[in-house]
Every structure is written in C-alpha cells, then in structure tokens.
Design a protein around this motif. Sequence first.
Motif, PDB file in Angstrom:
ATOM      1  N   PRO A  62      46.922  -1.802 -89.207  1.00  0.00           N
ATOM      2  CA  PRO A  62      45.676  -2.361 -88.656  1.00  0.00           C
ATOM      3  C   PRO A  62      45.358  -1.839 -87.254  1.00  0.00           C
ATOM      4  O   PRO A  62      44.196  -1.617 -86.917  1.00  0.00           O
ATOM      5  N   ALA A  63      46.371  -1.615 -86.454  1.00  0.00           N
ATOM      6  CA  ALA A  63      46.132  -1.084 -85.104  1.00  0.00           C
ATOM      7  C   ALA A  63      45.611   0.348 -85.185  1.00  0.00           C
ATOM      8  O   ALA A  63      44.661   0.710 -84.479  1.00  0.00           O
ATOM      9  N   LEU A  64      46.189   1.160 -86.046  1.00  0.00           N
ATOM     10  CA  LEU A  64      45.716   2.530 -86.226  1.00  0.00           C
ATOM     11  C   LEU A  64      44.280   2.537 -86.733  1.00  0.00           C
ATOM     12  O   LEU A  64      43.452   3.322 -86.285  1.00  0.00           O
ATOM     13  N   TYR A  65      43.970   1.645 -87.671  1.00  0.00           N
ATOM     14  CA  TYR A  65      42.611   1.557 -88.192  1.00  0.00           C
ATOM     15  C   TYR A  65      41.634   1.169 -87.082  1.00  0.00           C
ATOM     16  O   TYR A  65      40.549   1.732 -86.969  1.00  0.00           O
ATOM     17  N   ASP A 110      56.258  10.122 -80.776  1.00  0.00           N
ATOM     18  CA  ASP A 110      54.884  10.022 -80.271  1.00  0.00           C
ATOM     19  C   ASP A 110      53.990  11.058 -80.946  1.00  0.00           C
ATOM     20  O   ASP A 110      52.872  10.761 -81.369  1.00  0.00           O
ATOM     21  N   ARG A 111      54.501  12.273 -81.059  1.00  0.00           N
ATOM     22  CA  ARG A 111      53.740  13.345 -81.718  1.00  0.00           C
ATOM     23  C   ARG A 111      53.512  12.995 -83.189  1.00  0.00           C
ATOM     24  O   ARG A 111      52.428  13.188 -83.727  1.00  0.00           O
ATOM     25  N   ALA A 112      54.530  12.471 -83.863  1.00  0.00           N
ATOM     26  CA  ALA A 112      54.406  12.112 -85.278  1.00  0.00           C
ATOM     27  C   ALA A 112      53.382  10.994 -85.477  1.00  0.00           C
ATOM     28  O   ALA A 112      52.576  11.047 -86.422  1.00  0.00           O
ATOM     29  N   ILE A 113      53.392   9.999 -84.613  1.00  0.00           N
ATOM     30  CA  ILE A 113      52.412   8.912 -84.699  1.00  0.00           C
ATOM     31  C   ILE A 113      50.999   9.473 -84.545  1.00  0.00           C
ATOM     32  O   ILE A 113      50.089   9.110 -85.294  1.00  0.00           O
ATOM     33  N   THR A 114      50.823  10.374 -83.603  1.00  0.00           N
ATOM     34  CA  THR A 114      49.501  10.974 -83.374  1.00  0.00           C
ATOM     35  C   THR A 114      49.065  11.811 -84.572  1.00  0.00           C
ATOM     36  O   THR A 114      47.911  11.716 -85.013  1.00  0.00           O
ATOM     37  N   THR A 115      49.964  12.611 -85.106  1.00  0.00           N
ATOM     38  CA  THR A 115      49.637  13.439 -86.269  1.00  0.00           C
ATOM     39  C   THR A 115      49.246  12.561 -87.451  1.00  0.00           C
ATOM     40  O   THR A 115      48.242  12.816 -88.128  1.00  0.00           O
ATOM     41  N   TYR A 116      50.017  11.528 -87.715  1.00  0.00           N
ATOM     42  CA  TYR A 116      49.710  10.596 -88.803  1.00  0.00           C
ATOM     43  C   TYR A 116      48.335   9.963 -88.581  1.00  0.00           C
ATOM     44  O   TYR A 116      47.505   9.906 -89.495  1.00  0.00           O
ATOM     45  N   PHE A 117      48.092   9.495 -87.379  1.00  0.00           N
ATOM     46  CA  PHE A 117      46.815   8.866 -87.035  1.00  0.00           C
ATOM     47  C   PHE A 117      45.647   9.807 -87.330  1.00  0.00           C
ATOM     48  O   PHE A 117      44.677   9.430 -87.980  1.00  0.00           O
ATOM     49  N   LYS A 118      45.750  11.040 -86.870  1.00  0.00           N
ATOM     50  CA  LYS A 118      44.659  11.998 -87.044  1.00  0.00           C
ATOM     51  C   LYS A 118      44.449  12.359 -88.517  1.00  0.00           C
ATOM     52  O   LYS A 118      43.311  12.449 -88.978  1.00  0.00           O
ATOM     53  N   PHE A 170      41.911   1.740 -83.905  1.00  0.00           N
ATOM     54  CA  PHE A 170      41.718   2.894 -83.024  1.00  0.00           C
ATOM     55  C   PHE A 170      40.809   3.937 -83.674  1.00  0.00           C
ATOM     56  O   PHE A 170      40.087   4.646 -82.995  1.00  0.00           O
ATOM     57  N   ALA A 171      40.824   4.038 -84.987  1.00  0.00           N
ATOM     58  CA  ALA A 171      40.014   5.042 -85.678  1.00  0.00           C
ATOM     59  C   ALA A 171      38.587   4.580 -85.941  1.00  0.00           C
ATOM     60  O   ALA A 171      37.707   5.404 -86.139  1.00  0.00           O
ATOM     61  N   SER A 172      38.353   3.285 -85.922  1.00  0.00           N
ATOM     62  CA  SER A 172      37.017   2.824 -86.303  1.00  0.00           C
ATOM     63  C   SER A 172      36.373   1.872 -85.314  1.00  0.00           C
ATOM     64  O   SER A 172      35.157   1.720 -85.327  1.00  0.00           O
ATOM     65  N   GLY A 173      37.161   1.238 -84.470  1.00  0.00           N
ATOM     66  CA  GLY A 173      36.620   0.203 -83.611  1.00  0.00           C
ATOM     67  C   GLY A 173      36.390   0.577 -82.163  1.00  0.00           C
ATOM     68  O   GLY A 173      36.005  -0.261 -81.369  1.00  0.00           O
ATOM     69  N   LEU A 174      36.624   1.839 -81.812  1.00  0.00           N
ATOM     70  CA  LEU A 174      36.462   2.252 -80.424  1.00  0.00           C
ATOM     71  C   LEU A 174      35.102   2.907 -80.207  1.00  0.00           C
ATOM     72  O   LEU A 174      34.652   3.697 -81.031  1.00  0.00           O
ATOM     73  N   ASN A 175      34.494   2.592 -79.108  1.00  0.00           N
ATOM     74  CA  ASN A 175      33.240   3.236 -78.720  1.00  0.00           C
ATOM     75  C   ASN A 175      33.574   4.253 -77.628  1.00  0.00           C
ATOM     76  O   ASN A 175      33.341   4.014 -76.456  1.00  0.00           O
ATOM     77  N   VAL A 176      34.165   5.377 -78.045  1.00  0.00           N
ATOM     78  CA  VAL A 176      34.594   6.413 -77.103  1.00  0.00           C
ATOM     79  C   VAL A 176      34.069   7.761 -77.581  1.00  0.00           C
ATOM     80  O   VAL A 176      33.758   7.955 -78.755  1.00  0.00           O
ATOM     81  N   SER A 177      33.996   8.711 -76.658  1.00  0.00           N
ATOM     82  CA  SER A 177      33.567  10.057 -77.034  1.00  0.00           C
ATOM     83  C   SER A 177      34.751  10.962 -77.357  1.00  0.00           C
ATOM     84  O   SER A 177      34.584  11.974 -78.025  1.00  0.00           O
ATOM     85  N   ALA A 178      35.948  10.599 -76.892  1.00  0.00           N
ATOM     86  CA  ALA A 178      37.160  11.370 -77.161  1.00  0.00           C
ATOM     87  C   ALA A 178      38.375  10.503 -76.871  1.00  0.00           C
ATOM     88  O   ALA A 178      38.301   9.556 -76.080  1.00  0.00           O
ATOM     89  N   LEU A 179      39.493  10.847 -77.511  1.00  0.00           N
ATOM     90  CA  LEU A 179      40.732  10.098 -77.331  1.00  0.00           C
ATOM     91  C   LEU A 179      41.861  11.072 -77.051  1.00  0.00           C
ATOM     92  O   LEU A 179      42.135  11.967 -77.854  1.00  0.00           O
TER      93      LEU A 179
END
Length: 76
Positions: free
Chosen positions: A14-17, A37-45, A19-28
């Motif tokens: 739910p936290a990853l979701y 940390d790298r693996a979490i980011t890769t999975y997220f993307k 970050f992927a759908s609930g943020l009003n940002v131009s870049a992360l």
Amino acid sequence: MLVHLNKMISLSRPALYAFASGLNVSALAIVGPTAVDRAITTYFKEVHEPPYPTQYSEEVISAERWLLDPHRNLSG
C-alpha cells in the motif's frame, strides 16, 4: 520530491502504491546507500510504474542535481 530510504528493509505494497499514485509531484528522487535500497526502487519503478520520472541515487547530492536539472528525462 526527495525520498531518503534510510536503509529500509521493506516497504508495504500500500505504501508503494501511494507513492506511485497519490503524490502530486513532477519527479521523485530516491536515495539509499544499500543494495536493498536499490532493489526497493527497482521494484517500485517496474511494478508500480509511477507517472512521473523516478531516479535512484546512492547519494543525496546526486539526487538533488537530478531533481534540479531541467533536462532530466521527463518520460520516467
């Protein structure tokens, strides 16, 4: 937005979701010094496909430079 993972072990689906759908940002920019940390980011993307450019860096200064670069990859 600059996110520092701070050597996290995991992040809930739910936290990853959010970050992927609930943020009003131009870049992360995601910062973390470990392989986890790298693996979490890769999975997220790859799984959550955020609608904004997302970049992993091991150091804050690199992440800040990327966020402030007007020529960064705007496709994600």
